[in-house]
Design a protein around this motif. Structure first.
Motif, mmCIF file in Angstrom:
data_model
loop_
_atom_site.group_PDB
_atom_site.id
_atom_site.type_symbol
_atom_site.label_atom_id
_atom_site.label_comp_id
_atom_site.label_asym_id
_atom_site.label_seq_id
_atom_site.Cartn_x
_atom_site.Cartn_y
_atom_site.Cartn_z
ATOM 1 N N PHE A 173 5.059 -40.611 -31.696
ATOM 2 C CA PHE A 173 3.653 -40.564 -31.253
ATOM 3 C C PHE A 173 2.839 -41.664 -31.951
ATOM 4 N N LEU A 174 3.025 -41.806 -33.262
ATOM 5 C CA LEU A 174 2.295 -42.821 -34.028
ATOM 6 C C LEU A 174 2.690 -44.225 -33.567
ATOM 7 N N ALA A 207 -1.657 -36.532 -35.802
ATOM 8 C CA ALA A 207 -0.399 -36.588 -35.035
ATOM 9 C C ALA A 207 0.348 -35.258 -35.104
ATOM 10 N N ALA A 208 0.375 -34.642 -36.289
ATOM 11 C CA ALA A 208 1.124 -33.384 -36.443
ATOM 12 C C ALA A 208 0.546 -32.302 -35.546
ATOM 13 N N GLN A 209 -0.779 -32.250 -35.462
ATOM 14 C CA GLN A 209 -1.418 -31.213 -34.645
ATOM 15 C C GLN A 209 -1.331 -31.553 -33.157
ATOM 16 N N ALA A 210 -1.395 -32.829 -32.827
ATOM 17 C CA ALA A 210 -1.283 -33.244 -31.424
ATOM 18 C C ALA A 210 0.126 -33.000 -30.898
ATOM 19 N N CYS A 211 1.116 -33.181 -31.762
ATOM 20 C CA CYS A 211 2.510 -33.070 -31.320
ATOM 21 C C CYS A 211 3.007 -31.630 -31.287
ATOM 22 N N LEU A 212 2.393 -30.739 -32.057
ATOM 23 C CA LEU A 212 2.876 -29.357 -32.099
ATOM 24 C C LEU A 212 2.948 -28.721 -30.700
ATOM 25 N N PRO A 213 1.918 -28.843 -29.860
ATOM 26 C CA PRO A 213 2.012 -28.211 -28.536
ATOM 27 C C PRO A 213 3.133 -28.768 -27.663
ATOM 28 N N VAL A 214 3.524 -30.011 -27.871
ATOM 29 C CA VAL A 214 4.559 -30.606 -27.009
ATOM 30 C C VAL A 214 5.900 -30.717 -27.730
ATOM 31 N N ARG A 243 14.173 -26.799 -39.467
ATOM 32 C CA ARG A 243 14.710 -27.744 -38.470
ATOM 33 C C ARG A 243 13.633 -28.128 -37.451
ATOM 34 N N GLU A 244 12.733 -27.168 -37.166
ATOM 35 C CA GLU A 244 11.639 -27.464 -36.230
ATOM 36 C C GLU A 244 10.641 -28.431 -36.872
ATOM 37 N N LEU A 245 10.407 -28.239 -38.170
ATOM 38 C CA LEU A 245 9.507 -29.145 -38.887
ATOM 39 C C LEU A 245 10.048 -30.566 -38.875
ATOM 40 N N LEU A 246 11.344 -30.676 -39.015
ATOM 41 C CA LEU A 246 11.962 -32.005 -39.003
ATOM 42 C C LEU A 246 11.814 -32.648 -37.621
ATOM 43 N N ARG A 247 11.992 -31.839 -36.577
ATOM 44 C CA ARG A 247 11.802 -32.362 -35.212
ATOM 45 C C ARG A 247 10.351 -32.770 -34.990
ATOM 46 N N LEU A 248 9.434 -31.981 -35.562
ATOM 47 C CA LEU A 248 8.010 -32.307 -35.422
ATOM 48 C C LEU A 248 7.705 -33.637 -36.107
ATOM 49 N N LYS A 249 8.280 -33.840 -37.265
ATOM 50 C CA LYS A 249 8.052 -35.097 -38.008
ATOM 51 C C LYS A 249 8.555 -36.294 -37.176
ATOM 52 N N THR A 250 9.745 -36.147 -36.597
ATOM 53 C CA THR A 250 10.298 -37.233 -35.779
ATOM 54 C C THR A 250 9.429 -37.486 -34.552
ATOM 55 N N LEU A 251 8.955 -36.417 -33.932
ATOM 56 C CA LEU A 251 8.082 -36.566 -32.759
ATOM 57 C C LEU A 251 6.774 -37.262 -33.156
ATOM 58 N N LYS A 263 8.164 -52.043 -43.329
ATOM 59 C CA LYS A 263 8.866 -53.167 -42.730
ATOM 60 C C LYS A 263 9.936 -52.709 -41.740
ATOM 61 N N ARG A 264 9.580 -51.713 -40.966
ATOM 62 C CA ARG A 264 10.502 -51.231 -39.940
ATOM 63 C C ARG A 264 9.803 -51.292 -38.606
ATOM 64 N N ASP A 265 10.603 -51.273 -37.538
ATOM 65 C CA ASP A 265 9.999 -51.330 -36.209
ATOM 66 C C ASP A 265 9.235 -50.051 -35.896
ATOM 67 N N LYS A 266 9.835 -48.923 -36.228
ATOM 68 C CA LYS A 266 9.202 -47.648 -35.920
ATOM 69 C C LYS A 266 8.621 -47.069 -37.207
ATOM 70 N N PRO A 267 7.406 -46.530 -37.129
ATOM 71 C CA PRO A 267 6.832 -45.969 -38.360
ATOM 72 C C PRO A 267 7.649 -44.781 -38.869
ATOM 73 N N GLU A 268 7.707 -44.662 -40.160
ATOM 74 C CA GLU A 268 8.362 -43.502 -40.760
ATOM 75 C C GLU A 268 7.378 -42.873 -41.727
ATOM 76 N N ILE A 269 7.144 -41.597 -41.537
ATOM 77 C CA ILE A 269 6.165 -40.920 -42.389
ATOM 78 C C ILE A 269 6.798 -40.658 -43.756
ATOM 79 N N PRO A 270 6.205 -41.174 -44.828
ATOM 80 C CA PRO A 270 6.765 -40.922 -46.160
ATOM 81 C C PRO A 270 6.814 -39.419 -46.463
#
Ligand SMILES: [Zn+2]
Length: 290
Positions: free
Chosen positions: A48-49, A71-78, A36-44, A9-16
């Motif tokens: 993306f989602l 999404a995780a694999q698509a976002c890793l390069p960017v 810290r990079e993993l956290l940035r990847l999750k936010t990205l 019930k949020r505007d932006k998806p949040e990965i559990p």
């Protein structure tokens, strides 16, 4: 991402957290990333989602698990670049397994050959979708292969026109790359690699049958010496996509045999996967690709 949105019930998806943990477990190369990079990847991934439409084809039931894994694999390069590199993309279509597409190729005599073949991924040019086979995404047995990174590398390459192995150099990120260096080094490495593949091909018997288990094992033994999937020899664009896969999931052989390509990819993606590898490396993801 409608279902994640509805659930939270949020505007932006949040990965559990549990789903993100599961995703990391499926992608051993992510274990090399600092927290810290993993956290940035999750936010990205969440952005993306939010921006991209996922569609299941041929009765595939698209789940959060599938979408997050892609999404995780698509976002890793960017991760250190920008999601704008994927602006020119209609969405992501996921089939349960390999799918058939029409292929064409012009031979040296100028004759165009057309055929249909099953593939595990396709990046459609001119703003089209990325099409993926879930079966090949889920296969984690083949070391060094990663169909998602492969197809999204094509999308990056296509951002400034057709895929040619030379992605766009962005003013804000790629000041250290000289286009002439890129073209010279990638061209030399591609030609060297293609010659190595030709030499190995010449060692296969005339009656070689890829469907035969004994012949397939012989092929695997012979080509295991290569630092990249031999598919990289098919075209400079494939060399860039396959080298990008290896760069993120199995970088050591690439860095050892084509150090200039590894160096240029560190300058392009602004990441150095070898420096992450403090912990022992686990199994890699698998999948063939187009
Ligand atoms: Zn490809």
């Amino acid at each position: 991402m409608q279902w994640l949105r509805q659930f939270f019930k949020r505007d932006k998806p949040e990965i559990p957290a549990a789903l993100w943990q599961e995703c990391q477990g499926r992608l051993p190369f992510l274990a090399q990333l600092p927290a810290r990079e993993l956290l940035r990847l999750k936010t990205l991934c969440e952005t993306f989602l939010d921006r991209k439409t996922f569609t299941g084809a041929a009765d595939l039931e698209l789940t959060d698990r599938i979408a997050v894994l892609i999404a995780a694999q698509a976002c890793l390069p960017v991760l250190n670049l920008t999601l704008e590199l994927y602006d020119d993309m209609a969405g992501i279509i996921v089939y349960p397994g390999s799918f058939i597409i029409a292929q064409s190729e012009m031979d040296e005599a100028g004759v165009v050959h057309e055929w249909r073949e099953p593939v595990s991924g396709e990046a459609v040019h001119a703003g089209g979708a990325v099409v993926l086979s879930w079966e090949d995404i889920a296969d984690i047995e083949a070391p060094g292969y990663n169909v998602v990174i492969h197809e999204f590398a094509h999308k990056i390459d296509m951002r400034d026109g057709s895929a040619n192995g030379c992605p766009p150099f962005l003013a804000d990120y790629h000041k250290e790359i000289r286009a002439g260096d890129w073209q010279r080094e990638f061209s030399a490495a591609y030609q060297d690699f293609a010659a190595r593949v030709d030499a190995l091909d010449a060692q296969l018997p005339d009656n070689f049958d890829a469907e035969d288990a004994t012949d397939a094992a012989m092929y695997d033994d012979l080509f295991a010496e290569l630092p990249l999937d031999p598919y990289a020899a098919r075209h400079p664009a494939e060399f860039f996509a396959v080298a990008s896969e290896a760069f993120f999931v199995l970088p050591a052989p690439l860095a050892e045999e084509y150090p200039e390509i590894y160096r240029l990819l560190t300058l392009y993606y602004l990441q150095d996967p070898l420096s992450w590898q403090i912990a022992p490396c686990g199994k890699e993801t698998g999948g063939k690709h187009l």
